[in-house]
Motif scaffolding. Structure first.
Motif, short mmCIF file in Angstrom:
data_model
loop_
_atom_site.label_atom_id
_atom_site.label_comp_id
_atom_site.label_asym_id
_atom_site.label_seq_id
_atom_site.Cartn_x
_atom_site.Cartn_y
_atom_site.Cartn_z
N GLN A 16 4.18 -8.96 -3.86
CA GLN A 16 3.08 -8.17 -4.41
C GLN A 16 1.71 -8.61 -3.90
O GLN A 16 0.76 -7.85 -3.98
CB GLN A 16 3.12 -8.20 -5.94
N LYS A 17 1.60 -9.81 -3.36
CA LYS A 17 0.33 -10.30 -2.81
C LYS A 17 0.05 -9.75 -1.41
O LYS A 17 -1.04 -9.89 -0.89
CB LYS A 17 0.34 -11.83 -2.74
N VAL A 18 1.06 -9.14 -0.79
CA VAL A 18 0.93 -8.66 0.58
C VAL A 18 0.09 -7.38 0.60
O VAL A 18 0.37 -6.43 -0.14
CB VAL A 18 2.32 -8.40 1.21
N GLU A 19 -0.92 -7.37 1.47
CA GLU A 19 -1.74 -6.17 1.62
C GLU A 19 -0.87 -5.03 2.14
O GLU A 19 -0.08 -5.20 3.06
CB GLU A 19 -2.89 -6.41 2.59
N GLY A 20 -1.00 -3.87 1.52
CA GLY A 20 -0.23 -2.70 1.92
C GLY A 20 0.98 -2.45 1.04
O GLY A 20 1.64 -1.43 1.20
N VAL A 21 1.28 -3.36 0.12
CA VAL A 21 2.40 -3.16 -0.80
C VAL A 21 1.85 -2.53 -2.07
O VAL A 21 1.01 -3.12 -2.75
CB VAL A 21 3.12 -4.48 -1.12
N GLU A 22 2.30 -1.33 -2.36
CA GLU A 22 1.87 -0.65 -3.57
C GLU A 22 2.65 -1.14 -4.78
O GLU A 22 2.10 -1.35 -5.86
CB GLU A 22 2.05 0.87 -3.41
N SER A 23 3.95 -1.34 -4.59
CA SER A 23 4.82 -1.77 -5.68
C SER A 23 6.04 -2.46 -5.07
O SER A 23 6.38 -2.23 -3.92
CB SER A 23 5.25 -0.54 -6.50
N ALA A 24 6.68 -3.30 -5.89
CA ALA A 24 7.88 -3.99 -5.41
C ALA A 24 8.79 -4.30 -6.59
O ALA A 24 8.36 -4.27 -7.75
CB ALA A 24 7.49 -5.27 -4.68
#
Length: 188
Positions: free
Chosen positions: A41-49
């Motif tokens: 979830q800290k990764v830029e570009g991830v909306e949801s996981a």
């Protein structure tokens, strides 16, 4: 005499219960599924996981797996399918909830190009291939042969795993609309 038989029966029952439930020491290393989720979830570009690990019984056999699902934010794309696929496998192998014996499975939503299986095959991973889509599944035996003992170390998240998609259609800027023609539509 009856007391000894009861005591022996209880002892045997407890031993069978311990063996049947797979009672063992907690794994050392790796990370919890909650920590793995936070890492994604800290990764830029991830909306949801979503990260899930564990299993269920199929008859008397315990089937365990790890599932990771990622939804890309609108306007982002995969920078390197190879880096993403390698990271996801290492991340799943680091989840120390319960050792997987069925699958490590991955879903990637919101990307036009997400052939994770081809990326891993190109990187030297050998496993039964599926159809190559936004879903990938890899057997734990294959991962263990390549990465070693479970749980694996927590992987370093690659920089720029997802990048802005400059080829996506631009969203119109509402402040750029000319509001003058709307005034002409008013009825007096």
């Amino acid at each position: 005499m009856t007391y000894n038989r009861v005591w022996a029966l209880v002892s045997i029952s407890l031993l069978v219960l311990l063996v049947a439930t797979g009672c063992s020491a907690s794994p050392t290393g790796g990370q919890s599924k909650e920590d793995a989720l936070a890492q994604i979830q800290k990764v830029e570009g991830v909306e949801s996981a979503f990260v899930d690990a564990g299993g269920s019984y199929n008859g008397f056999q315990r089937r365990t797996d790890v599932l990771i699902s990622i939804w890309l934010a609108p306007g982002f794309k995969i920078a390197s399918t190879h880096d993403l696929a390698e990271f996801l496998v290492r991340l799943a192998w680091s989840v120390n909830t319960e050792k997987p014996n069925t699958d490590l499975a991955f879903f990637l939503h919101g990307s036009e190009i997400s052939d994770l299986e081809s990326a891993l095959t190109d990187a030297g991973w050998e496993f039964p291939s599926g159809e190559g889509s936004d879903f990938m599944s890899i057997p734990p035996a294959v991962v263990g042969a390549k990465l070693g003992r479970w749980p694996g170390p927590v992987p370093v998240t690659p920089d720029n795993m997802f990048v802005p998609d400059n080829t996506a259609p631009a969203t119109p800027n509402p402040s750029a609309f000319d509001l003058a023609p709307r005034a002409a539509l008013t009825v007096e």
